[in-house]
Scaffold this motif. Structure first.
Motif, PDB file in Angstrom:
ATOM      1  N   VAL A  43       0.862  -1.178   0.000  1.00 56.61           N
ATOM      2  CA  VAL A  43       0.000   0.000   0.000  1.00 56.61           C
ATOM      3  C   VAL A  43       0.900   1.230   0.000  1.00 56.61           C
ATOM      4  CG1 VAL A  43      -1.833   1.243   1.178  1.00 56.61           C
ATOM      5  CG2 VAL A  43      -1.766  -1.262   1.280  1.00 56.61           C
ATOM      6  N   LEU A  44       0.824   2.019  -1.073  1.00 61.82           N
ATOM      7  CA  LEU A  44       1.709   3.172  -1.206  1.00 61.82           C
ATOM      8  C   LEU A  44       1.178   4.388  -0.455  1.00 61.82           C
ATOM      9  CD1 LEU A  44       2.473   2.869  -5.027  1.00 61.82           C
ATOM     10  CD2 LEU A  44       3.842   2.014  -3.104  1.00 61.82           C
ATOM     11  N   GLY A  45      -0.125   4.582  -0.479  1.00 63.92           N
ATOM     12  CA  GLY A  45      -0.671   5.769   0.174  1.00 63.92           C
ATOM     13  C   GLY A  45      -2.155   5.919  -0.092  1.00 63.92           C
ATOM     14  N   LEU A  46      -2.664   7.090   0.249  1.00 67.99           N
ATOM     15  CA  LEU A  46      -4.086   7.386   0.113  1.00 67.99           C
ATOM     16  C   LEU A  46      -4.290   8.478  -0.929  1.00 67.99           C
ATOM     17  CD1 LEU A  46      -5.038   7.578   3.904  1.00 67.99           C
ATOM     18  CD2 LEU A  46      -5.203   5.580   2.384  1.00 67.99           C
ATOM     19  N   LEU A  47      -5.351   8.334  -1.683  1.00 72.66           N
ATOM     20  CA  LEU A  47      -5.786   9.397  -2.586  1.00 72.66           C
ATOM     21  C   LEU A  47      -6.771  10.257  -1.794  1.00 72.66           C
ATOM     22  CD1 LEU A  47      -5.797  10.622  -5.410  1.00 72.66           C
ATOM     23  CD2 LEU A  47      -7.619   9.032  -6.028  1.00 72.66           C
ATOM     24  N   ARG A  55      -7.372  16.398  -5.980  1.00 74.58           N
ATOM     25  CA  ARG A  55      -6.966  15.131  -5.382  1.00 74.58           C
ATOM     26  C   ARG A  55      -5.448  15.045  -5.310  1.00 74.58           C
ATOM     27  NH1 ARG A  55     -11.071  10.335  -7.013  1.00 74.58           N
ATOM     28  NH2 ARG A  55     -12.938  11.340  -6.177  1.00 74.58           N
ATOM     29  N   ILE A  56      -4.955  14.720  -4.128  1.00 75.91           N
ATOM     30  CA  ILE A  56      -3.511  14.639  -3.908  1.00 75.91           C
ATOM     31  C   ILE A  56      -3.159  13.265  -3.333  1.00 75.91           C
ATOM     32  CG2 ILE A  56      -3.363  17.128  -3.496  1.00 75.91           C
ATOM     33  CD1 ILE A  56      -3.042  16.444  -0.473  1.00 75.91           C
ATOM     34  N   PHE A  57      -1.882  12.970  -3.362  1.00 82.67           N
ATOM     35  CA  PHE A  57      -1.382  11.708  -2.823  1.00 82.67           C
ATOM     36  C   PHE A  57      -0.768  11.941  -1.447  1.00 82.67           C
ATOM     37  CE2 PHE A  57       2.227   8.819  -2.198  1.00 82.67           C
ATOM     38  CZ  PHE A  57       1.607   7.584  -2.345  1.00 82.67           C
ATOM     39  N   VAL A  58      -1.161  11.104  -0.476  1.00 83.22           N
ATOM     40  CA  VAL A  58      -0.574  11.157   0.865  1.00 83.22           C
ATOM     41  C   VAL A  58       0.051   9.807   1.162  1.00 83.22           C
ATOM     42  CG1 VAL A  58      -1.019  11.407   3.332  1.00 83.22           C
ATOM     43  CG2 VAL A  58      -2.248  12.866   1.699  1.00 83.22           C
ATOM     44  N   PRO A  59       1.398   9.723   1.324  1.00 82.11           N
ATOM     45  CA  PRO A  59       2.065   8.434   1.576  1.00 82.11           C
ATOM     46  C   PRO A  59       1.571   7.786   2.868  1.00 82.11           C
ATOM     47  CG  PRO A  59       3.649  10.153   1.019  1.00 82.11           C
ATOM     48  CD  PRO A  59       2.350  10.845   1.255  1.00 82.11           C
ATOM     49  N   MET A  60       1.529   6.461   2.883  1.00 81.55           N
ATOM     50  CA  MET A  60       1.082   5.752   4.081  1.00 81.55           C
ATOM     51  C   MET A  60       2.006   6.006   5.267  1.00 81.55           C
ATOM     52  SD  MET A  60      -1.802   4.335   3.648  1.00 81.55           S
ATOM     53  CE  MET A  60      -1.959   3.222   5.059  1.00 81.55           C
ATOM     54  N   LEU A  61       3.269   6.346   5.010  1.00 80.43           N
ATOM     55  CA  LEU A  61       4.176   6.663   6.107  1.00 80.43           C
ATOM     56  C   LEU A  61       3.746   7.921   6.859  1.00 80.43           C
ATOM     57  CD1 LEU A  61       7.672   5.851   4.544  1.00 80.43           C
ATOM     58  CD2 LEU A  61       6.447   4.582   6.307  1.00 80.43           C
ATOM     59  N   ARG A  62       2.886   8.734   6.225  1.00 79.28           N
ATOM     60  CA  ARG A  62       2.372   9.927   6.885  1.00 79.28           C
ATOM     61  C   ARG A  62       1.176   9.601   7.790  1.00 79.28           C
ATOM     62  NH1 ARG A  62       6.496  11.530   5.847  1.00 79.28           N
ATOM     63  NH2 ARG A  62       7.175  13.154   4.365  1.00 79.28           N
ATOM     64  N   VAL A  63       0.640   8.387   7.660  1.00 78.89           N
ATOM     65  CA  VAL A  63      -0.544   8.004   8.437  1.00 78.89           C
ATOM     66  C   VAL A  63      -0.108   7.480   9.796  1.00 78.89           C
ATOM     67  CG1 VAL A  63      -2.524   6.444   8.555  1.00 78.89           C
ATOM     68  CG2 VAL A  63      -1.874   7.482   6.366  1.00 78.89           C
TER      69      VAL A  63
END
Length: 438
Positions: A43-47, A55-63
Motif C-alpha cells: 500500500v503506497l498511500g491514500l488518494l 486530489r492529492i497523494f498522501v504516503p502511508m508513512l504519513r498516516v
C-alpha cells in the motif's frame, strides 16, 4: 484504538486530520503497487480529496492512526501536487474492486475453477510500519434464492490480480456504481474524471442513458467528446437523445461535421429535430444557448395547471421560474407569443384563475441572434434567471436560462480549475519532497 488491519473500502469517505485535529480532506481511494511477480502488494498511500476537490497523494508513512471515523496524519504539511497515477500503481477501489478472479484456497473447494469477484481488499500494517494487502474479500455467483456469499481469503490464494489481467476489458463495475449512488450529476462527473480511462468508459457504459446524460452534461467539452467517441455510434446516439437539446447541440458542435451528421441521422427524428434547429445558430447567441423546451402553456390553462408543470423535478430552478404563454401550437416554434407568468405571481393567485389573465406582456424578448454580451445585459437589467427567445414573426423559439449564460461566460476549462486559496488552513503547503509520490 488505532487499527492495524482494515478493509480498503471502509476508508472511503473518512476525514483526513492533521496532528492537531485540523481537517485536510477526505479519503477517496487507496493507492497500491501490484507487481508482475505476484509478490504481496504494498500500500503506497491514500488518494485524498481536498475541500477544493483537488486530489492529492498522501504516503502511508504519513498516516499515524486509522480510526472508525477518521485517518490522522503525523504532519500537516503535505504536497499539494495533483495526483497522477504512475506505471505499476493501482487504485484499490476504482480498479481492483469488481475484478474477476479465481481462488485456490484448499479450505474453500467450492470456489475452485469458478469465477468470483473482488468486493474488498484487506490491508494491514507490518512490523516495519509498511502497509500490505494481505486478504481479498470475494463474492461468488448468485445461487437460486440465495444471496451471494462473501469469503475472505489470503492474497496468496487469489489468481487474476495482476496488472495485465486488471487491464483486460470487460471488468465489472457493480461496486463502483454503488459509490456513486445518490450523488449529484456534477459530483459523479468530477469522480468520473478522476478514474483511469479504461474504468471511466466501463462505468459510462454501465450507467443508463438518462443518468449518463445528466453526468456528461457536467463534464468539460473535451471529456464529453472523448467519451462520446468511445461509446460507439449506437450508444452515442441514445445518449444524445437523452441529453437536453441545447447540451446535445453544443456537444455535436464540437465534432467534425460528418461525424455529427451521422449521429443525428441515428437519432429519433423527434429528438434530433430540435437539436438541428439549435445547430443553425451561433453558439454564443441567444438562439445557440436556448433550450427549446421551457414551460409553455396556452392562455386557457389554470394557475393550478401551471404550478403542476413548474413542480416537475426534471426542470432546473431557472426554467421553473417562468411559464411562457402562447397561442397553439405550444411546441416550439410556437404560435403567437403572448407573454409570460412568473412563478412568484402564480403563487399569489387562486388556483382556478386562468393564466391568460395575469400575463406579463411587457417583458422585453430576446432575438435569436442576440450576442452573448446583449443576453448578459438583458438578465442584469431585468433581474431574471430565465428569458424568452422570440423571432421576428412573434413565435417563441425557446428560453435562455442564467446557467446557460454562465457556461458561456466562464473559461472553457472552468470545471477543471481548483481554487486553492484557503484550501488548507492546516499550514499545508508544497512540501520539500517528503510528501511527494514515491
Amino acid at each position: 484504538m488505532a487499527a492495524t488491519r482494515v478493509f480498503a473500502a471502509r476508508l472511503a469517505g473518512l476525514v483526513v486530520l492533521g496532528p492537531d485535529g485540523e481537517s485536510i480532506g477526505r479519503v477517496r481511494d487507496v493507492v497500491i503497487s501490484i507487481r508482475y511477480d505476484r509478490q504481496q502488494p504494498r500500500v503506497l498511500g491514500l488518494l485524498v480529496e481536498l475541500p477544493t476537490r483537488k486530489r492529492i497523494f498522501v504516503p502511508m508513512l504519513r498516516v499515524t492512526a486509522i480510526e472508525p471515523g477518521s485517518v490522522t496524519l503525523n504532519t500537516g504539511t503535505v504536497s499539494l501536487r495533483r495526483f497522477e497515477q504512475r506505471p505499476g500503481e493501482m487504485l484499490a477501489l476504482a480498479q481492483v474492486l469488481d475484478s474477476k478472479v479465481r481462488v485456490d484456497d484448499p479450505e474453500l473447494p467450492d470456489l475452485h475453477d469458478v469465477d468470483v469477484f473482488v468486493v474488498d481488499l484487506g490491508i494491514e500494517q507490518t512490523r516495519t510500519r509498511d502497509w500490505m494487502v494481505s486478504r481479498v474479500a470475494v463474492r461468488g455467483h448468485r445461487r437460486l434464492g440465495r444471496r451471494r456469499a462473501v469469503h475472505v481469503v489470503n492474497w496468496t490464494h487469489v489468481r487474476g490480480l495482476t496488472q495485465h489481467e486488471l487491464n483486460l476489458p470487460g471488468q465489472d463495475v457493480t461496486q463502483l456504481l454503488g459509490q456513486f449512488e445518490g450523488l449529484r450529476p456534477a459530483d459523479v462527473a468530477h469522480l468520473l474524471r478522476g478514474l483511469p480511462e479504461k474504468r471511466r468508459i466501463e462505468l459510462a457504459r454501465a450507467l443508463d442513458d438518462e443518468r449518463l446524460a445528466d453526468v456528461v452534461q457536467e463534464l468539460p467539452e473535451t471529456d464529453q467528446v472523448r467519451l462520446l467517441q468511445q461509446l460507439g455510434v449506437e450508444r452515442a446516439a441514445d445518449l444524445l437523445e437523452a441529453m437536453d437539446p441545447d447540451d446535445a447541440a453544443d456537444l455535436l458542435g464540437e465534432l467534425p461535421t460528418g461525424e455529427a451528421e451521422s449521429l443525428l441521422a441515428l437519432m429519433d427524428p423527434e429528438e434530433s429535430e430540435p437539436v438541428r434547429r439549435l445547430l443553425e445558430y451561433s453558439p454564443y447567441t441567444a438562439g445557440g444557448m436556448m433550450t427549446p423546451a421551457p414551460v409553455i402553456l396556452s392562455p386557457a390553462a389554470t394557475v393550478a395547471e401551471a404550478l403542476a408543470r413548474v413542480r416537475n423535478p426534471d426542470l432546473t430552478p431557472a426554467l421553473a421560474s417562468m411559464v411562457f404563454v402562447v397561442r397553439p401550437p405550444t411546441a416550439t416554434p410556437t404560435g403567437r407569443y403572448l407573454g409570460c407568468v412568473h412563478t412568484q405571481q402564480l403563487l399569489r393567485e387562486p388556483p382556478a384563475n386562468l393564466i391568460g389573465g395575469i400575463l406579463d406582456a411587457d417583458l422585453a424578448r430576446l432575438q435569436p441572434d442576440a450576442p452573448l454580451p446583449a443576453v448578459t445585459r438583458y438578465f442584469a437589467t431585468y433581474n431574471l434567471v430565465c428569458g424568452p427567445v422570440v423571432d421576428d414573426e412573434n413565435h417563441l423559439l425557446g428560453a435562455v436560462s442564467v446557467d446557460d449564460v454562465l457556461d458561456h461566460l466562464l473559461p472553457e476549462d472552468w470545471r477543471e480549475h481548483d481554487e486553492e486559496a484557503h484550501a488548507l488552513q492546516t499550514g499545508a503547503h508544497a512540501a520539500d519532497g517528503t510528501g511527494e509520490q514515491p
